[in-house]
Design an enzyme around this catalytic site. Structure first.
Site, short mmCIF file in Angstrom:
data_model
loop_
_atom_site.label_atom_id
_atom_site.label_comp_id
_atom_site.label_asym_id
_atom_site.label_seq_id
_atom_site.Cartn_x
_atom_site.Cartn_y
_atom_site.Cartn_z
CE1 TYR A 112 0.72 0.41 4.46
CE2 TYR A 112 -0.73 -1.51 4.59
CZ TYR A 112 0.20 -0.64 5.18
OH TYR A 112 0.59 -0.85 6.48
CE LYS A 120 5.44 -0.63 6.98
NZ LYS A 120 6.52 -1.38 7.63
#
Ligand code: COA
Length: 291
Positions: A157, A172
């Site tokens: 994601y 991330k």
């Protein structure tokens, strides 16, 4: 050694792959971090797990004692740069860290409009800041010695986006950019930097935080082309590969390990039952060939 007592993630590399190397695994006492730590230790590394909670270290340290692995632990909050620096200096005085696994993370589902500033900061602090602080302080020693490996744990994601995890997805995405940036910046020092992006896998932390409601897990599995969740051991096997000489020409890569979940499937797709039929070599139920 009998196959049954080899940590599953370590089955695919030769014994002694990491002999003589020191590995630091953040969040290395639970979940994916634990499986990576077990694999590294079994394959010969001296492993130091570092995370906030000393209780999380106990199981691995006990297993290490029993199996004759070299395993140690330190309490560390990766959000605190001075603490990270102190640990880096301590380990540097003992010869330094060859393999750094930035695995520590915090995550939970929360609609973006309800996410507090402290919650945003907590996750960004652990995932993005923590990965940078560890890379920077442990990377300095690697630069001096002219060798090292860094492995970051991201999520698909980071580029697909996912509702409910704006904090983690943003962090991330930053870690993925850091992976590629340090891969090109530090290659000249003999340091490779790679990442893995695990899909959903069985773990207590993820289950409590990402699929807490009854039926959620089954609904997610329904979306996965391989029609099942992965295991921490399957994820860890790829981390070990990326840290090993088997991947010596791989640098700045992000290895997706998600059973195909992140691939686009916006046209026809078989239902799970049909995929089970396909695995058994039968034509999908209801298809012309099955009649
Ligand atoms: N939903 C919404 N907000 C949450 C939350 C949740 N599930 N968990 C934490 N927060 C918020 C807190 O409410 C607090 O914000 P506030 O003060 O504005 O209310 C903020 O995040 C910090 O929480 P706190 O518990 O004080 O911080 P912490 O630094 O000790 O821990 C986390 C934060 C994210 C690391 C912790 O919640 C955690 O450990 N989560 C699960 C970790 C995990 O299992 N990861 C693997 C998942 S894949």
């Amino acid at each position: 050694m009998k196959d049954s007592i080899i940590p599953p993630a370590a089955r695919w590399l030769p014994h002694g792959t990491f002999s003589g190397q020191v590995a630091l695994v953040t969040g290395g006492g639970t979940g994916l971090g634990l499986e990576i730590s077990r694999g590294l230790a079994h394959l010969g590394a001296r492993v130091i797990v570092a995370s906030r909670s000393v209780e999380h270290h106990a199981a691995l340290v006990a297993e290490g004692r029993e199996r004759g692995w070299s395993v140690d632990s330190r309490v560390l909050d990766v959000r605190e740069p001075t603490h990270v620096e102190r640990l880096a200096l301590e380990l540097e005085a003992q010869g330094g860290v060859d393999l750094l696994v930035n695995n520590a993370a915090g995550n939970f589902l929360c609609p973006a409009e309800r996410l507090s500033a402290r919650a945003w900061r907590a996750v960004l602090g652990i995932v993005l800041d923590g990965t940078f602080y560890c890379s920077r302080y442990f990377g300095r020693g690697m630069i001096e010695r002219g060798r090292g490996q860094i492995l970051n744990v991201v999520a698909t994601y980071a580029w697909t986006g996912m509702a409910g995890v704006v904090h983690s997805a943003s962090a991330k995405a930053g870690v993925l950019a850091m992976t590629r940036t340090l891969a090109v910046e530090w290659a000249r020092h003999g340091i490779r930097v790679n990442a893995i992006a695990p899909g959903p896998f069985e773990s207590e932390g993820a289950a409590n935080n990402l699929w807490p409601e009854a039926g959620m897990k089954e609904r997610i599995a329904e979306q996965i082309p391989l029609a099942r969740f992965g295991s921490a051991e399957e994820m860890a096997a790829h981390a070990l590969y990326l840290l090993s000489p088997a991947s010596s020409y791989v640098n700045g890569e992000c290895f997706v390990v998600d059973g195909g979940l992140s691939l686009g499937r916006n046209m026809w797709q078989p239902a799970n039952g049909a995929r089970a039929d396909a695995r058994r070599g039968r034509a999908p139920r209801g298809s012309p060939r099955s009649r």
